[in-house]
Design an enzyme around this catalytic site. Structure first.
Site, PDB file in Angstrom:
ATOM      1  N   GLY A   3       0.806  -1.218   0.000  1.00  0.00           N
ATOM      2  CA  GLY A   3       0.000   0.000   0.000  1.00  0.00           C
ATOM      3  C   GLY A   3       0.834   1.260   0.000  1.00  0.00           C
ATOM      4  N   GLY A  33       2.528   3.071   2.244  1.00  0.00           N
ATOM      5  CA  GLY A  33       3.864   3.054   2.834  1.00  0.00           C
ATOM      6  C   GLY A  33       4.849   2.243   2.018  1.00  0.00           C
ATOM      7  N   THR A  88      -3.994  -2.373  -1.159  1.00  0.00           N
ATOM      8  CA  THR A  88      -4.505  -1.880   0.118  1.00  0.00           C
ATOM      9  C   THR A  88      -5.965  -2.265   0.198  1.00  0.00           C
ATOM     10  OG1 THR A  88      -5.196   0.072   1.350  1.00  0.00           O
ATOM     11  CG2 THR A  88      -4.658   0.403  -0.954  1.00  0.00           C
ATOM     12  N   ASP A 128      -8.145  -1.155   2.013  1.00  0.00           N
ATOM     13  CA  ASP A 128      -9.022   0.003   2.220  1.00  0.00           C
ATOM     14  C   ASP A 128      -9.369   0.729   0.920  1.00  0.00           C
ATOM     15  OD1 ASP A 128      -8.801  -0.583   4.875  1.00  0.00           O
ATOM     16  OD2 ASP A 128      -7.533   1.123   5.397  1.00  0.00           O
ATOM     17  N   MET A 184     -12.793  -2.837   8.111  1.00  0.00           N
ATOM     18  CA  MET A 184     -11.562  -2.083   7.894  1.00  0.00           C
ATOM     19  C   MET A 184     -11.879  -0.737   7.250  1.00  0.00           C
ATOM     20  SD  MET A 184     -11.301  -5.449   7.533  1.00  0.00           S
ATOM     21  CE  MET A 184     -11.450  -5.696   5.791  1.00  0.00           C
ATOM     22  N   GLY A 185     -10.933   0.184   7.385  1.00  0.00           N
ATOM     23  CA  GLY A 185     -11.071   1.514   6.810  1.00  0.00           C
ATOM     24  C   GLY A 185     -10.483   2.536   7.754  1.00  0.00           C
ATOM     25  N   ILE A 228     -10.330 -11.990   9.613  1.00  0.00           N
ATOM     26  CA  ILE A 228     -10.847 -13.079   8.779  1.00  0.00           C
ATOM     27  C   ILE A 228     -10.943 -12.599   7.327  1.00  0.00           C
ATOM     28  CG2 ILE A 228     -12.866 -14.544   8.320  1.00  0.00           C
ATOM     29  CD1 ILE A 228     -13.413 -14.402  11.375  1.00  0.00           C
ATOM     30  N   ARG A 272      -9.247 -10.068   5.928  1.00  0.00           N
ATOM     31  CA  ARG A 272      -7.909  -9.774   5.399  1.00  0.00           C
ATOM     32  C   ARG A 272      -7.213 -11.016   4.846  1.00  0.00           C
ATOM     33  NH1 ARG A 272      -5.665  -4.940   6.318  1.00  0.00           N
ATOM     34  NH2 ARG A 272      -6.536  -3.582   7.911  1.00  0.00           N
TER      35      ARG A 272
END
Length: 435
Positions: A176, A178, A205, A207, A250-251, A358, A360
């Site tokens: 992502g 980074g 990513t 997100d 997620m987010g 789960i 991810r």
């Protein structure tokens, strides 16, 4: 260099081994030329602006195989690294890169770098893994990453030393924001040394917050896996009088998964995302809206992104993870507590569900699998042509190469005035704001 100009290591001196065409109409796929460009902004307003001013429109370089390539495939060494959190499809991309290098171009030496950028730091002692078609042929069936991952940066100079010491010509970095900033920094150091090493980013990513591109791989699987969880959360909520289900997805800074999951499983009544400001208390607050919902239907399903509502905490989190991201406080548990306090003395049942890890670690679904393979193939074609410091991506539904520096300037967020968010509001029936 123009805004979207892709850097090159130099003039390509080798003919591609791909038996493609340069003639239209012969039913054979044509090589892509560097002159093949796609207009970035497709609006009529921008078109008229360019007509009026005479400016050349901003264009992106079309992805695909080039007739002339930079690297001598027989003597090329490539490496693959996966960084950051897990995401569906990583193994598909690894597999696609290995298969593309080996079968399209005949690259025989492909190294896997274990545990993210740590693997490029000899002091960590991880070593390398040799990747062959036989070794990766089945990894797409599994979630996670075959190579392992880690968060955080390593010394850029040491990483480039490692690439040079091992005669690595191409580095594919799957990750992502980074990770992409990291590989771009590696590319800058390589340029300073005048070394001929290509660095390529494949944006990952969960997100979906990489700027400019249509979508990150793994995102579609994420809300696909989340959908039946929302269905089951709805069953829990309707199974009790005044039943409330809270599902945290997620987010961190962008609420695309929460919003998309709610659209794909339209049993959700409230979606809370980081992009929105909302208050809990008062006549126009969230708790009042929840109260009205229970009076009307006697159940409610709430989906909250992990980064939503951080303004509600009295103390801001100053803790950062290894990637430098602020660790958000748990909005899911906070909401459960506040809702419980608000309805104290009433007959209310609250269920809290956090399926993040789960989701991810799930394998990619069919649609994402197709996307991962195509991203991988285009990354291979660009790298073999000697292009560097770019991401293989899709913009305006076309596969293109975009400079890493352009996609890492800011994170993509939901446009609260856009049609996508309006669709979410239409699906849930929630108001435009609780301010």
């Amino acid at each position: 260099m123009g805004k979207f100009q892709i850097e090159s290591l130099g003039m390509p001196h080798y003919k591609s081994p791909l038996k493609l065409s340069t003639v239209k109409g012969d039913n054979i796929f044509d090589f892509v030329s560097d002159a093949d460009r796609l207009v970035f902004d497709q609006s009529m307003e921008y078109y008229n602006h360019c007509l009026k001013t005479g400016e050349a429109p901003l264009c992106l370089e079309k992805a695909g195989p080039r007739q002339d390539i930079f690297f001598d495939a027989q003597n090329t060494t490539a490496a693959i690294v996966t960084c950051g959190g897990l995401c569906p499809g990583i193994n598909n991309v690894i597999r696609g890169v290995v298969m593309g290098l080996h079968y399209f171009y005949g690259v025989k030496k492909i190294l896997g770098i274990p545990y993210g950028y740590e693997g490029l730091n000899p002091e960590k002692g991880h070593g390398f893994v040799e990747l062959t078609p036989d070794k990766v042929k089945d990894i797409h069936q599994f979630g996670g990453t075959f190579l392992g991952s880690s968060r955080g940066s390593q010394d850029v100079s040491k990483m480039v030393d490692t690439l040079q010491a091992n005669n690595i010509d191409i580095l594919f970095a799957i990750g992502g924001d980074g990770t992409l900033k990291g590989v771009d920094a590696i590319g800058q150091e390589i340029k300073k040394r005048n070394a001929k090493i290509s660095v390529v980013g494949i944006p990952k990513t969960i997100d979906n917050d990489i700027d400019l591109i249509d979508e990150s791989f793994g995102f579609e699987t994420a809300f696909d896996v989340a959908s039946p969880i929302l269905r089951d959360a709805h069953n829990e909520a309707t199974g009790a009088f005044n039943g409330i289900s809270i599902v945290k997805l997620m987010g961190r800074d962008s609420g695309f998964i929460a919003a998309s999951a709610a659209l794909s499983m339209p049993v959700v009544n409230f979606v809370l995302v980081p992009e929105m400001d909302f208050s809990l208390e008062g006549e126009k607050g969230f708790l009042k809206a929840l109260e009205q919902r229970l009076e009307l239907k006697r159940h409610a399903v709430i989906v909250v992104a992990e980064g939503a509502g951080q303004h509600l905490f009295q103390e801001k989190s100053g803790v950062k993870d290894a990637s430098g991201n602020v660790k958000h406080k748990d909005i899911g548990l906070f909401l459960k507590e506040k809702i419980g306090e608000h309805f104290k003395g009433s007959s209310v049942t609250i269920k809290y569900i956090d399926p993040s890890y789960i989701i991810r670690s799930a394998p990619a679904n069919s649609s994402d699998s197709v996307y991962c393979s195509r991203l991988a193939y285009h990354a291979v074609h660009g790298a073999m042509a000697g292009k560097t410091r770019f991401v293989s991506s899709k913009v305006n539904n076309k596969y293109v190469y975009v400079p890493i520096s352009e996609v890492t300037q800011k994170r993509k967020e939901i446009d609260m005035e856009g049609e996508f968010w309006f669709s979410v509001l239409q699906s849930t029936g929630q108001p435009f704001s609780w301010a």
